[in-house]
Design an enzyme around this catalytic site. Sequence first.
Site, PDB file in Angstrom:
ATOM      1  CG  ASN A   1      -0.218  16.202 -20.220  1.00  0.00           C
ATOM      2  OD1 ASN A   1       0.670  15.369 -20.076  1.00  0.00           O
ATOM      3  ND2 ASN A   1      -1.143  16.412 -19.305  1.00  0.00           N
TER       4      ASN A   1
ATOM      5  CG  HIS B   1       2.728  14.840 -23.755  1.00  0.00           C
ATOM      6  ND1 HIS B   1       3.407  16.037 -23.925  1.00  0.00           N
ATOM      7  CD2 HIS B   1       3.558  14.039 -23.015  1.00  0.00           C
ATOM      8  CE1 HIS B   1       4.574  15.955 -23.302  1.00  0.00           C
ATOM      9  NE2 HIS B   1       4.699  14.768 -22.755  1.00  0.00           N
TER      10      HIS B   1
ATOM     11  CD  GLU C   1      -2.388  16.023 -16.096  1.00  0.00           C
ATOM     12  OE1 GLU C   1      -3.113  15.572 -16.994  1.00  0.00           O
ATOM     13  OE2 GLU C   1      -1.242  15.617 -15.876  1.00  0.00           O
TER      14      GLU C   1
ATOM     15  CE  LYS D   1       6.613  17.184 -14.138  1.00  0.00           C
ATOM     16  NZ  LYS D   1       6.804  15.965 -14.932  1.00  0.00           N
TER      17      LYS D   1
ATOM     18  NE  ARG E   1       1.817  16.903 -12.883  1.00  0.00           N
ATOM     19  CZ  ARG E   1       2.333  16.051 -12.015  1.00  0.00           C
ATOM     20  NH1 ARG E   1       1.969  16.098 -10.744  1.00  0.00           N
ATOM     21  NH2 ARG E   1       3.219  15.163 -12.389  1.00  0.00           N
TER      22      ARG E   1
ATOM     23  CE  LYS F   1       0.618  13.591 -15.155  1.00  0.00           C
ATOM     24  NZ  LYS F   1       0.450  13.969 -16.578  1.00  0.00           N
TER      25      LYS F   1
ATOM     26  CG  HIS G   1       0.634   9.860 -25.333  1.00  0.00           C
ATOM     27  ND1 HIS G   1      -0.047  10.223 -24.192  1.00  0.00           N
ATOM     28  CD2 HIS G   1       1.951   9.953 -25.022  1.00  0.00           C
ATOM     29  CE1 HIS G   1       0.822  10.519 -23.245  1.00  0.00           C
ATOM     30  NE2 HIS G   1       2.039  10.363 -23.722  1.00  0.00           N
TER      31      HIS G   1
ATOM     32  NE  ARG H   1      -4.209  -1.771   2.020  1.00  0.00           N
ATOM     33  CZ  ARG H   1      -4.315  -2.791   2.858  1.00  0.00           C
ATOM     34  NH1 ARG H   1      -3.439  -2.928   3.850  1.00  0.00           N
ATOM     35  NH2 ARG H   1      -5.301  -3.660   2.733  1.00  0.00           N
TER      36      ARG H   1
ATOM     37  CG  HIS I   1       7.689  10.449 -24.665  1.00  0.00           C
ATOM     38  ND1 HIS I   1       6.309  10.353 -24.686  1.00  0.00           N
ATOM     39  CD2 HIS I   1       7.971  11.527 -23.884  1.00  0.00           C
ATOM     40  CE1 HIS I   1       5.786  11.306 -23.942  1.00  0.00           C
ATOM     41  NE2 HIS I   1       6.772  12.041 -23.454  1.00  0.00           N
TER      42      HIS I   1
ATOM     43  CD  GLU J   1       8.608  15.963 -22.420  1.00  0.00           C
ATOM     44  OE1 GLU J   1       7.995  16.986 -22.037  1.00  0.00           O
ATOM     45  OE2 GLU J   1       8.009  14.920 -22.746  1.00  0.00           O
TER      46      GLU J   1
END
Length: 367
Positions: A250, A253, A242, A232, A246, A148, A257, A126, A269, A190
Amino acid sequence: MQVDSQALIHRIDVGLAERSYPIHIGRQLFSELPTLLTSLPTQLCIITNPTIAAHYLPALRAALPDDATVLVHEIADGEHAKSLSSYGDVMDTLIAASFNRDCAILALGGGVVGDLAGFVAATYQRGVHFYQLPTTLLAQVDSSVGGKTAINHPGGKNLVGAFYQPQAVVISTDCLNTLSERDYACGLAEVVKYGIIYDADFFAWLEDNVAGLNAREPEALAHAIRRSCEIKAEIVAADEREQGLRALLNLGHTFGHAIEAEYYNSWHHGEAVAAGTVIAAHYMLQQGELAAVDYQRIEALLQAFHLPVRAPHLSELQWQQRMQRDKKVQAGRLRFILPTAIGRAELRTVTDWSGVWQAISAVTETR
């Protein structure tokens, strides 16, 4: 940002109340781990891959406490390793070794290693502590910061994951010396993103320092990494989950993707994000909401860093199907991060598919 002038270590803090943590940036930092990470538990699992292990595992192991039980779990190299199968293998390793909830996971590698290791840490017992030790530029400026974590599913990229912050991020910039030209360029995609969405002055600095960054000059590279991490950290502190700001991270992206999913073995990527960024910029150019000079500067800077500015061919149906699986889709409606100027971007819901398709078509390479 704090600077240790003696060791030339820069520290940036990600402010998240009781879950705040430092980012340490400098050269040869694995040898500094005893002073940077003073509260490591006695059960440690290093997750890495064979390529990274050959370069950096001995230095990392030498820096860990002598009384620690250290496991090393190597995953395959490449995006395909960020899978349910790889995740299950790590869990088997931890359970077989009787690691308890006081253990820690150390992610030694790029974005694939970091994402998988973070998700393991988020879910084993957990939740256990973990530390990011990113070795690629893309991971250093982006995926290692912000919490993330995810693995891929056959239905899409990063569909299984959690927000789970590390205890610290240790960025040793000398790791970049072993990166291929292609992987290094992917990280610069990036870096450029931060200038487009948040900091026009940083974008202009990147334009002025193309030669130094392409040559991996230490001073230029250190500044690019520091400023990217500062941006960031500011964004994550303001919007960890997000819900608004935030999402700007992306940029490119959603399109990227889709490219990655269809060209799994040939597009990386950062390359897909670069092409996706140009599509997003072209859409706003069409709408009259991005100045032509800004569009040209975005395209030119990405090209200067040896990144693609044209997307590979996909059918209209392929684009639609892949983008509908994006996590930003709400109630079946596409949402994109769209630049309104260099230094500014917005999250918008777009219902005009014809305009999106026109931008994609304009930026797609001819067959």
